[in-house]
Design an enzyme around this catalytic site. Structure first.
Site, mmCIF file in Angstrom:
data_model
loop_
_atom_site.group_PDB
_atom_site.id
_atom_site.type_symbol
_atom_site.label_atom_id
_atom_site.label_comp_id
_atom_site.label_asym_id
_atom_site.label_seq_id
_atom_site.Cartn_x
_atom_site.Cartn_y
_atom_site.Cartn_z
ATOM 1 N N ALA A 264 56.438 81.109 30.132
ATOM 2 C CA ALA A 264 55.632 82.038 31.117
ATOM 3 C C ALA A 264 54.684 83.062 30.464
ATOM 4 O O ALA A 264 54.445 84.102 31.309
ATOM 5 C CB ALA A 264 56.767 82.677 32.201
ATOM 6 N N CYS A 265 54.355 82.709 29.337
ATOM 7 C CA CYS A 265 53.441 83.937 28.838
ATOM 8 C C CYS A 265 51.917 83.347 29.213
ATOM 9 O O CYS A 265 51.604 82.269 29.453
ATOM 10 C CB CYS A 265 53.353 83.675 27.230
ATOM 11 S SG CYS A 265 52.115 84.784 26.610
ATOM 12 N N GLY A 266 51.434 84.521 29.741
ATOM 13 C CA GLY A 266 50.093 84.465 30.415
ATOM 14 C C GLY A 266 50.089 83.959 31.968
ATOM 15 O O GLY A 266 49.289 83.277 32.508
#
Length: 144
Positions: free
Chosen positions: A19-21
């Site tokens: 879930a980065c970004g």
């Protein structure tokens, strides 16, 4: 929390970044506003740390924002009688630049829609400013 897969071959779970970004902005108590768009754009700018750039720093990864259907906007730019808000959909497609291929692709999309008992109300060329895009994007830019 899901357990990461064990190291297998070249796969190594240490390189997973779930879930980065991802950002989410919503206002559930008011009507749509430009402020929510401004906040979403600010959130997008704050995600630059993802490193979503290639060799051409002016060409990003295509990240953007998702908005609800702006019925008034579509009514103004399409110039056709639209069903009531919520009674139609909009599609964003990447089309060939070549005129013959463009016409054939549009005809194919309309045929597929008709096969689903849908009709294409209108086509709209989305304005783009390629002068602001990186060279890598300009070289492969489709028609929108």
């Amino acid at each position: 929390m899901a357990q990461l897969s064990p190291r297998t071959g070249l796969y190594d779970a240490r390189f997973e970044h779930d879930a980065c970004g991802v950002a989410f902005v919503a206002d559930l108590r008011r009507d749509p506003s430009h402020q929510i768009v401004d906040l979403a754009l600010q959130a997008l700018e704050n995600l630059a740390h993802r490193g979503a750039f290639g060799a051409d720093p002016e060409t990003g990864d295509g990240a953007g924002i998702l908005l609800q259907m702006p019925h008034r906007f579509f009514s103004e730019v399409v110039g056709e009688d639209l069903p009531d808000a919520g009674g139609y959909a909009a599609g964003m497609v990447y089309l060939p630049v070549d005129e013959d291929a463009f016409a054939a692709t549009c005809a194919g999309i309309e045929e597929i829609a008709a096969g689903e008992q849908l009709r294409v109300i209108a086509w709209r060329d989305v304005p783009v400013v390629l002068e602001r895009a990186g060279q890598a994007a300009v070289e492969v830019a489709p028609r929108f």
